[in-house]
Write an enzyme that holds these catalytic residues in place. Structure first.
Site: not given
Ligand code: IMP
Length: 193
Positions: A11, A68, A149-150
């Site tokens: 994604h 992140d 995710g959210y």
């Molecule tokens: P990461 O650091 O990008 O891996 O994000 C950490 C966590 O934040 C992910 O496991 C998701 O639960 C949430 N997250 C990150 N980006 C998104 C987004 O665009 N939409 C919804 N949840 C997100």
């Protein structure tokens, strides 16, 4: 230009590729023979983005970037924040994270929240950070099936659809990651000349 992006999340990959455009070919860690999970053990979003980018740079010597993201909920003092991926469990269990978020916000009138993304880029041996923020609110129950995710719980400011009710183009236009990646793209275009 070929550039290594620290994700195996399809994604994310397609969201970022759509913003960067055809001039950039994104490589994944797997494309470079890195199959282990990249460590993200720092106490801040910036720290994790840098840790992931440095991990790849040290192993491949390639131009690379890592992002992140944290969801910062006002009524929860900024949680889950840097712990967004592992809010409910040790793994990336999106459904469990969403259930826990709704439970922790039950009866709470203040639904204000924001997503914050930091991208760490290492190019020509130099480090650069780019940030993207989107303000919004958390709804009472999941809506929509797009994204990850959210996304089913978050409505960006001035909107009425959750991210999970938007197509990728609509989400990218306003999202934290879309904003951070456009800053990254502007910088990459500026040094390409
Ligand atoms: P990461 O650091 O990008 O891996 O994000 C950490 C966590 O934040 C992910 O496991 C998701 O639960 C949430 N997250 C990150 N980006 C998104 C987004 O665009 N939409 C919804 N949840 C997100």
């Amino acid at each position: 230009m070929e550039i290594l992006f620290a994700t195996n999340n399809t994604h994310k990959l397609s969201e970022v590729q759509a913003v960067l455009g055809d001039g950039f070919r994104l490589l994944t860690p797997r494309d470079c023979g890195i199959t282990e999970e990249i460590p993200e053990t720092q106490p801040t979003i910036e720290g994790n983005a840098l840790q992931k980018a440095r991990y790849l740079y040290e192993r491949t010597g390639r131009d690379c970037f890592a992002d992140d993201t944290g969801l910062e909920v006002e009524a929860l003092g900024g949680a889950p924040g840097v712990h967004s991926a592992r809010y409910a469990t040790d793994g990336h269990d999106f459904a469990a994270n969403n259930r826990l978020l709704l439970k922790n916000l039950a009866g709470q009138e203040n639904r204000r929240a924001r997503f914050r993304t930091v991208i760490a880029l290492i190019i020509r041996g130099e480090e650069h950070l780019f940030e993207g923020i989107v303000e919004g609110r958390i709804v009472d129950a999941e809506r929509g099936t797009e994204g990850f995710g959210y996304d089913p719980l978050f409505i960006p400011e001035d909107g009425d659809k959750t991210f999970a009710e938007m197509n990728a183009e609509e989400k990218n236009a306003v999202s934290h990651r879309g904003r951070a990646v456009r800053r990254l793209a502007d910088y990459l275009h500026s040094i390409e000349k």
